[in-house]
Design a protein around this motif. Structure first.
Motif, short mmCIF file in Angstrom:
data_model
loop_
_atom_site.label_atom_id
_atom_site.label_comp_id
_atom_site.label_asym_id
_atom_site.label_seq_id
_atom_site.Cartn_x
_atom_site.Cartn_y
_atom_site.Cartn_z
N LEU A 37 9.94 -53.14 -18.63
CA LEU A 37 11.01 -54.13 -18.59
C LEU A 37 10.57 -55.46 -19.20
O LEU A 37 11.31 -56.08 -19.97
N GLY A 38 9.36 -55.89 -18.89
CA GLY A 38 8.84 -57.13 -19.46
C GLY A 38 8.73 -57.05 -20.97
O GLY A 38 9.07 -57.99 -21.70
N ALA A 39 8.26 -55.89 -21.47
CA ALA A 39 8.14 -55.70 -22.92
C ALA A 39 9.50 -55.72 -23.60
O ALA A 39 9.62 -56.10 -24.76
N LEU A 40 10.54 -55.33 -22.85
CA LEU A 40 11.90 -55.35 -23.39
C LEU A 40 12.54 -56.74 -23.26
O LEU A 40 13.69 -56.94 -23.64
N GLY A 41 11.80 -57.69 -22.67
CA GLY A 41 12.29 -59.05 -22.57
C GLY A 41 13.01 -59.38 -21.27
O GLY A 41 13.57 -60.46 -21.13
N GLU A 43 12.94 -60.74 -17.95
CA GLU A 43 12.09 -61.56 -17.07
C GLU A 43 10.60 -61.29 -17.32
O GLU A 43 9.85 -60.96 -16.39
N GLU A 44 10.18 -61.45 -18.56
CA GLU A 44 8.83 -61.05 -18.96
C GLU A 44 7.73 -61.69 -18.10
O GLU A 44 6.79 -61.02 -17.70
N GLU A 45 7.84 -62.96 -17.82
CA GLU A 45 6.79 -63.61 -17.04
C GLU A 45 6.69 -63.00 -15.63
O GLU A 45 5.60 -62.65 -15.16
N ALA A 46 7.82 -62.85 -14.97
CA ALA A 46 7.83 -62.25 -13.62
C ALA A 46 7.37 -60.80 -13.69
O ALA A 46 6.61 -60.33 -12.82
N ALA A 47 7.79 -60.07 -14.72
CA ALA A 47 7.40 -58.67 -14.87
C ALA A 47 5.90 -58.54 -15.11
O ALA A 47 5.24 -57.65 -14.57
N ALA A 48 5.35 -59.44 -15.92
CA ALA A 48 3.90 -59.41 -16.19
C ALA A 48 3.11 -59.64 -14.91
O ALA A 48 2.09 -59.00 -14.67
N HIS A 49 3.57 -60.56 -14.10
CA HIS A 49 2.91 -60.83 -12.82
C HIS A 49 3.07 -59.67 -11.86
O HIS A 49 2.10 -59.19 -11.26
N GLY A 50 4.30 -59.19 -11.72
CA GLY A 50 4.58 -58.09 -10.79
C GLY A 50 3.86 -56.81 -11.18
O GLY A 50 3.39 -56.07 -10.31
N ALA A 51 3.78 -56.54 -12.48
CA ALA A 51 3.11 -55.32 -12.94
C ALA A 51 1.65 -55.31 -12.52
O ALA A 51 1.16 -54.30 -12.00
N GLY A 110 -2.45 -61.10 -19.79
CA GLY A 110 -0.99 -61.21 -19.74
C GLY A 110 -0.51 -61.82 -18.44
O GLY A 110 0.48 -62.56 -18.42
N TYR A 111 -1.21 -61.54 -17.37
CA TYR A 111 -0.87 -62.15 -16.08
C TYR A 111 -1.04 -63.66 -16.16
O TYR A 111 -0.18 -64.42 -15.73
N ARG A 112 -2.17 -64.07 -16.74
CA ARG A 112 -2.46 -65.51 -16.86
C ARG A 112 -1.45 -66.24 -17.73
O ARG A 112 -1.14 -67.41 -17.49
N HIS A 113 -0.93 -65.55 -18.76
CA HIS A 113 -0.03 -66.20 -19.72
C HIS A 113 1.43 -65.78 -19.55
O HIS A 113 2.28 -66.16 -20.37
#
Length: 172
Positions: A37-41, A43-51, A110-113
């Motif tokens: 989902l994050g790669a598809l755009g 909520e990328e920041e939230a998705a990167a953290h949640g992943a 990716g989590y950091r950024h």
């Protein structure tokens, strides 16, 4: 030591390994879904953290899940089709765990950024594929070979629901 191993393995008809696999598979799958989902755009920041958090949760469950699976594997008679299948399951799941660990490492930046890293996504999808195959093989142990299944249709409900009220038959 045998009593401790039996306690870790769970009771007859109530093994410890399946609920641990459910929790770890769920965590890993949520993590990979978030990467996609994050790669598809979305909520990328939230998705990167949640992943990363979800995959980390799956990794935290890996040791108890593997330990209970190993104890079950040790009780399957050597030289049987069930033992061969269990060995395939064991190595597939260990490989999936290693690839999920690599996914975690690849996604740390990716989590950091707040972004999904391509390497994290690719590794996560590969790990999820291995997880699916390993789960299929694990299901074969239960639904084809009946490993850790009591198959006692006439057991009273109260006895069936209470851990330790049934005896485990000889392993297949």
């Amino acid at each position: 030591m045998s009593r401790l191993a039996d306690l870790i393995r769970g009771w007859p008809g109530k093994p410890s390994h399946p609920p641990l696999t459910d929790a770890s598979i769920g965590a890993y799958t949520v993590g990979v879904a978030m990467l996609v989902l994050g790669a598809l755009g979305v909520e990328e920041e939230a998705a990167a953290h949640g992943a990363l958090l979800a995959i980390g949760g799956g990794l935290a469950l890996a040791l108890p899940t593997a330990l209970t699976g190993l104890l079950d594997w040790l009780n399957i008679e050597r030289g049987t089709p069930a033992r061969t299948t269990a060995t395939i399951h064991l190595f597939t799941m260990l490989t999936a765990t290693v690839v999920f660990a690599a996914t975690f490492i690849a996604q740390l930046d990716g989590y950091r950024h707040g972004e999904v890293k391509t390497s994290g996504l690719v590794l996560g999808l590969a790990a999820e594929g291995l997880l699916t195959v390993g789960g299929f093989v694990g299901g074969t142990l239960v639904f084809v070979y009946g490993v850790r299944v009591l198959k006692r249709r006439e057991t009273p409900v109260a006895d069936a629901l209470v851990p330790g009220r049934s005896e485990e038959p000889d392993s297949p």
